[in-house]
Design an enzyme around this catalytic site. Structure first.
Site, short mmCIF file in Angstrom:
data_model
loop_
_atom_site.label_atom_id
_atom_site.label_comp_id
_atom_site.label_asym_id
_atom_site.label_seq_id
_atom_site.Cartn_x
_atom_site.Cartn_y
_atom_site.Cartn_z
N LEU A 1 0.82 -1.22 0.00
CA LEU A 1 0.00 0.00 0.00
C LEU A 1 0.86 1.27 0.00
O LEU A 1 0.32 2.37 -0.12
CB LEU A 1 -0.89 0.02 1.26
N THR B 1 -11.74 7.01 -0.58
CA THR B 1 -12.06 6.38 0.70
C THR B 1 -11.91 7.41 1.81
O THR B 1 -11.07 8.31 1.71
CB THR B 1 -11.09 5.19 0.92
N TYR C 1 1.62 10.33 -10.11
CA TYR C 1 0.81 9.34 -9.38
C TYR C 1 0.11 8.39 -10.38
O TYR C 1 0.29 7.18 -10.32
CB TYR C 1 -0.22 10.08 -8.54
#
Ligand code: NAD
Length: 316
Positions: free
Chosen positions: A71, A173, A143
């Protein structure tokens, strides 16, 4: 099982570590704290099954593990625009190193990709087989493009070495352990509303977003890792409930009982107009469903932000 979580001191990573410990796993959390914080894992540090190592995953390191959640990566526009080269490297070199570590350990592997790989999508809602519409040289490319390469590397380790690897494309999220100042919509609006400050919307407020509460996302990450025959698969994880940015601002003002005014500023470069997943594949193969309603999720998040802002002002 012995599970490595890279980026485990970040927002999603810390929530995942807590859930994995609850399920009886041993968790090795590796993080260089570039955008994360030890505060997020403070309550886990005394757990006998939890180990934290401050380490950059771009650099070599070794571990004996059975499962790897990769992650690690700055995730907010503020985070990756402040650290563009680090972002490119963690999603290329860092992913490569974690894939090699998984291969060496014969471990299961999951990489957290993002809805940003769809860029400013021309197709709505986005299914996993949509290739996206990405500006390769804009300020968000560090990104978007490095996450796309991270996906490519993962698929090649699956194809070339039969690695038990999968990709999850995470959509917006929110929830506890978010970074207060990461510039994203929900943290921004909540922080401003809790202080009764003016709420700033970039654009005219008509862009749409769909948001997922972090415990639902974590459930999806666990299902994607452990559901049999998911190797080589890509899953969108995100809620389909779509609202305009203006509607989110109004909801948050109401839930915070705030009297904040709303102002509109110029839209950010390459900020997508609409963002909404098609999560049918995750629903069918993983049996994944969003459980937390937006109102409940926002209430819990607002409560967490209230406490955190209080702590920060006491420290200051
Ligand atoms: P975050 O910034 O809170 O967490 C990322 C963590 O990775 C941080 O703790 C950071 O210190 C760590 N990290 C970064 N580079 C590292 C390196 N080289 N070595 C070791 N650690 C490093 O972000 P998040 O929101 O928790 O995101 C987690 C993952 O989910 C990221 O891969 C992100 O791209 C993805 N994602 C998140 C969202 C979201 O809405 N939060 C949406 C899409 C994708």
């Amino acid at each position: 099982m012995k599970i490595l979580v890279t980026g485990g001191a970040g927002f999603i990573g810390s929530n995942l570590c807590a859930r994995l410990l609850d399920e009886g796993h041993a968790v090795l959390c590796v993080d260089n704290l570039i955008t994360g914080s030890v505060d997020n894992i403070q309550s886990l540090l005394d757990h006998p099954q939890f180990t934290f190592i401050e380490q950059d995953v771009i650099l070599p390191f070794d571990a004996e593990v059975e499962v790897i959640y990769h992650l690690a990566s700055p995730a907010s526009p503020v985070g990756y625009m402040e650290h563009p080269i680090e972002t490119i490297l963690v999603n290329s070199q860092g992913t490569y190193r974690m894939l090699e570590l998984a291969r060496k350990n014969n471990a299961r592997f999951l990489v957290s990709s993002t809805s940003e790989i769809y860029g400013d999508p021309l197709v709505h809602p986005q299914r996993e087989d949509y290739w996206g519409n990405v500006n390769p040289i804009g300020p968000r490319a560090c990104y978007d493009e490095s996450k796309r390469l991270s996906e490519t590397l993962t698929m090649e380790f699956y194809r070339q070495y039969n690695l038990n690897a999968r990709i999850v494309r995470i959509f917006n999220t929110y929830g506890p352990n978010s970074q207060i100042h990461d510039g994203r919509m929900i943290p921004n609006f909540i922080t401003q509303a809790l202080k009764n400050e003016t709420i700033t919307i970039y654009g005219d407020g008509n862009k749409t977003r769909s948001i997922t509460y972090v415990s639902d996302l974590v459930e999806g990450l666990i299902r994607a890792m452990f559901t049999p025959e998911t190797e080589g698969q890509v899953f969108n994880l995100g809620s389909t409930e779509e609202h305009t940015v203006l509607e989110y601002a109004q909801m948050i003002i109401k839930l915070c009982n705030a009297s904040s005014e709303i102002i509109f500023e110029t839209s950010r470069v390459d900020d997508p107009e609409r963002r909404r997943p098609n999560p049918t594949k995750a629903q069918q193969i993983l049996g994944w469903q969003r459980k937390v309603s937006m109102e409940d999720g926002l209430r819990t998040t607002i409560e967490w932000f209230g406490k955190r802002i209080g702590q920060l002002s006491t420290i200051a």
